[in-house]
Design a protein around this motif. Sequence first.
Motif, mmCIF file in Angstrom:
data_model
loop_
_atom_site.group_PDB
_atom_site.id
_atom_site.type_symbol
_atom_site.label_atom_id
_atom_site.label_comp_id
_atom_site.label_asym_id
_atom_site.label_seq_id
_atom_site.Cartn_x
_atom_site.Cartn_y
_atom_site.Cartn_z
ATOM 1 N N GLY A 152 -46.910 -8.210 7.035
ATOM 2 C CA GLY A 152 -46.540 -6.807 7.032
ATOM 3 C C GLY A 152 -45.542 -6.468 5.938
ATOM 4 N N THR A 153 -45.711 -5.301 5.322
ATOM 5 C CA THR A 153 -44.866 -4.835 4.215
ATOM 6 C C THR A 153 -44.862 -5.836 3.061
ATOM 7 N N ALA A 154 -45.987 -6.576 2.929
ATOM 8 C CA ALA A 154 -46.122 -7.594 1.877
ATOM 9 C C ALA A 154 -44.958 -8.579 1.902
ATOM 10 N N GLY A 155 -44.483 -8.901 3.109
ATOM 11 C CA GLY A 155 -43.382 -9.858 3.242
ATOM 12 C C GLY A 155 -42.055 -9.340 2.744
ATOM 13 N N GLN A 156 -41.941 -8.022 2.535
ATOM 14 C CA GLN A 156 -40.727 -7.443 1.960
ATOM 15 C C GLN A 156 -39.876 -6.743 3.015
ATOM 16 N N ARG A 157 -39.771 -7.358 4.174
ATOM 17 C CA ARG A 157 -38.841 -6.925 5.215
ATOM 18 C C ARG A 157 -37.726 -7.966 5.306
ATOM 19 N N CYS A 158 -36.529 -7.519 5.631
ATOM 20 C CA CYS A 158 -35.470 -8.507 5.863
ATOM 21 C C CYS A 158 -35.771 -9.320 7.119
ATOM 22 N N THR A 159 -36.652 -8.805 7.993
ATOM 23 C CA THR A 159 -37.016 -9.537 9.215
ATOM 24 C C THR A 159 -38.362 -10.237 9.098
ATOM 25 N N SER A 160 -38.948 -10.299 7.910
ATOM 26 C CA SER A 160 -40.238 -10.972 7.751
ATOM 27 C C SER A 160 -40.149 -12.433 8.178
ATOM 28 N N LEU A 161 -41.227 -12.929 8.754
ATOM 29 C CA LEU A 161 -41.302 -14.339 9.139
ATOM 30 C C LEU A 161 -41.532 -15.170 7.883
ATOM 31 N N ARG A 162 -40.632 -16.122 7.629
ATOM 32 C CA ARG A 162 -40.708 -16.915 6.406
ATOM 33 C C ARG A 162 -40.836 -18.420 6.689
ATOM 34 N N ARG A 163 -40.360 -18.856 7.845
ATOM 35 C CA ARG A 163 -40.428 -20.285 8.200
ATOM 36 C C ARG A 163 -41.086 -20.401 9.572
ATOM 37 N N LEU A 164 -42.049 -21.305 9.702
ATOM 38 C CA LEU A 164 -42.768 -21.475 10.970
ATOM 39 C C LEU A 164 -42.797 -22.951 11.346
ATOM 40 N N PHE A 165 -42.308 -23.241 12.546
ATOM 41 C CA PHE A 165 -42.301 -24.609 13.071
ATOM 42 C C PHE A 165 -43.322 -24.686 14.198
ATOM 43 N N VAL A 166 -44.336 -25.550 14.000
ATOM 44 C CA VAL A 166 -45.452 -25.635 14.938
ATOM 45 C C VAL A 166 -45.454 -27.016 15.573
ATOM 46 N N HIS A 167 -45.617 -27.042 16.904
ATOM 47 C CA HIS A 167 -45.623 -28.329 17.610
ATOM 48 C C HIS A 167 -46.725 -29.220 17.057
ATOM 49 N N ASP A 168 -46.398 -30.474 16.903
ATOM 50 C CA ASP A 168 -47.288 -31.435 16.258
ATOM 51 C C ASP A 168 -48.677 -31.470 16.899
ATOM 52 N N SER A 169 -48.733 -31.288 18.210
ATOM 53 C CA SER A 169 -50.012 -31.409 18.919
ATOM 54 C C SER A 169 -50.979 -30.272 18.618
ATOM 55 N N ILE A 170 -50.489 -29.143 18.126
ATOM 56 C CA ILE A 170 -51.355 -28.000 17.816
ATOM 57 C C ILE A 170 -51.236 -27.584 16.356
ATOM 58 N N TYR A 171 -50.571 -28.387 15.558
ATOM 59 C CA TYR A 171 -50.298 -28.012 14.172
ATOM 60 C C TYR A 171 -51.582 -27.815 13.375
ATOM 61 N N ASP A 172 -52.466 -28.800 13.377
ATOM 62 C CA ASP A 172 -53.668 -28.726 12.545
ATOM 63 C C ASP A 172 -54.528 -27.529 12.919
ATOM 64 N N GLU A 173 -54.716 -27.314 14.210
ATOM 65 C CA GLU A 173 -55.525 -26.177 14.669
ATOM 66 C C GLU A 173 -54.878 -24.853 14.263
ATOM 67 N N THR A 174 -53.559 -24.748 14.466
ATOM 68 C CA THR A 174 -52.857 -23.501 14.153
ATOM 69 C C THR A 174 -52.920 -23.183 12.670
ATOM 70 N N VAL A 175 -52.675 -24.173 11.827
ATOM 71 C CA VAL A 175 -52.710 -23.950 10.384
ATOM 72 C C VAL A 175 -54.106 -23.560 9.933
ATOM 73 N N ALA A 176 -55.135 -24.205 10.483
ATOM 74 C CA ALA A 176 -56.505 -23.878 10.111
ATOM 75 C C ALA A 176 -56.845 -22.435 10.467
ATOM 76 N N ARG A 177 -56.425 -21.997 11.639
ATOM 77 C CA ARG A 177 -56.712 -20.620 12.054
ATOM 78 C C ARG A 177 -55.911 -19.616 11.229
ATOM 79 N N LEU A 178 -54.675 -19.974 10.877
ATOM 80 C CA LEU A 178 -53.884 -19.089 10.026
ATOM 81 C C LEU A 178 -54.508 -18.953 8.635
ATOM 82 N N LYS A 179 -54.998 -20.028 8.090
ATOM 83 C CA LYS A 179 -55.635 -19.962 6.780
ATOM 84 C C LYS A 179 -56.863 -19.060 6.822
ATOM 85 N N GLU A 180 -57.611 -19.162 7.902
ATOM 86 C CA GLU A 180 -58.793 -18.317 8.068
ATOM 87 C C GLU A 180 -58.396 -16.841 8.101
#
Length: 518
Positions: A299-327
Amino acid sequence: MRNIREAIRRTNPFQKDFTVDAQSILSDLGIASLVADGDLAVTSPITGEVIGRVKQNSTADVDAALGAARTAFATWRNVPAPRRGELVRLLGNRLREKKEALGRLVSLEAGKILQEGLGEVQEMIDICDFAVGLSRQLYGLTIASERPGHRMAETWHPFGVCTIISAFNFPVAVWSWNAALALVCGNAVVWKPSEKTPLTALAVDRIFRDVLDEFGSAPAGLASVIIGGREVGAALVADKRSDIVSATGSTEMGRKVGVAVAQRFGRSILELGGNNAGIVSHTANRDLALRGILFSAVGTAGQRCTSLRRLFVHDSIYDETVARLKELYAKVPVGNPLEQGVLMGPLIDVQAFARMQDALEQAKGEGGKVSGGERVTVKGHENGYYVRPALVEMPSQTEVVLKETFAPILYVMRYSDFDDAIAANNAAAHGLSSCTFTTDLREAERFLSASGSDCGIANVNIGPSGAEIGGAFGGEKETGGGRESGSDAWKAYMRRATNTINYSSELPLAQGIDFNLG
């Protein structure tokens, strides 16, 4: 996932040739004559073309505006607060009438999608409603006295002139958060908008002038706009007549403003950067988390002071989550933000694009795997700086991860222990916003506890962006510690007095002190 697919839309957002009629918007808002022949060229990030030329103010204009504001304050502070609230009520009503035109101008000048431009004007309307109610609720306290026949009380009084320095990414909402509260609290207001987005400021100023005419009894100089760069900004900050300086911008800017105001014992409200994080637990509702992540990061092309910039994903769902985010990232419609279906507009300018590319190159050098981030050519808008949102898989929180880059870059990392993820969340120098996606009650409460997130905003099962006006907005550490908008943020715009009233015929002293001559 169905909702995400519906939001993203499978149509090509670049099929039609969309022409922005900037002049009609400016005319509708009554400022076309003000933006014709000034010395500051204003370009739209949508096309890269000049859409107006605005006259810049001088330091002499700053002196005149502050002088007029001080005179206006001397009168306005004595106006009953509910009557001051009536002025803000009229402002909210006029903003409702002008919402479509002003929202389009926000999108045109800042590059936001139209839904976000309209949403920003709705924020202005909402804070006006909040401030009108507040005008009848500027409460103090009655405090028990240790001395018989005495009463202690706390009263709140108008503070003075509130100088507002706003940034390009929320060109009108930030003014309203401050101005609506400052005005009902009995203060005068001087506003210096970003030199990148002065047209929206002039439009709001015109709307407010009309409201003042309707109100009929406000003192001259109650609110004014100063257009210009660092020189006029520095003059406003240094002047002791700026009793309160509310500044929104980078941490580097805040360091200068904070020191300058502190040297003269003024009051500052600093809303600075944010390197915001999210934690995705293995118990999270995955679809909900993906929707929250997508809006907060893109949102806002990442130009919000509240934009999400760092994401920590539990190891057990990391691969699935990253794949879906890329899609999902690959499907985000990037293009003219005034076209229906587009979810991400351009970066504000070439400097923002360069900073994004530098950060991605640094991430690669620190072991990151980058997906996206390249420039996108939009037919008819080749001079705009459109990019694909970037997803960067990182081995750890390297130097670039811990540096805020105002762009749609999301760094993704693994975690296995929730306490380690909280520590990683808190490792950033900024402390604005944060979130966790979890259905584990213990994790949620741990995240919100005193030993959890150290940010001013901590959310559960919602992203770090998109704050409502009912809650105080702001953060800790290098975010500056300021609070604006809802809750009791109004107290920053007033001065507090503790009063003791002796209604007895005796004069007992506190702490049992005996001070009789004998």
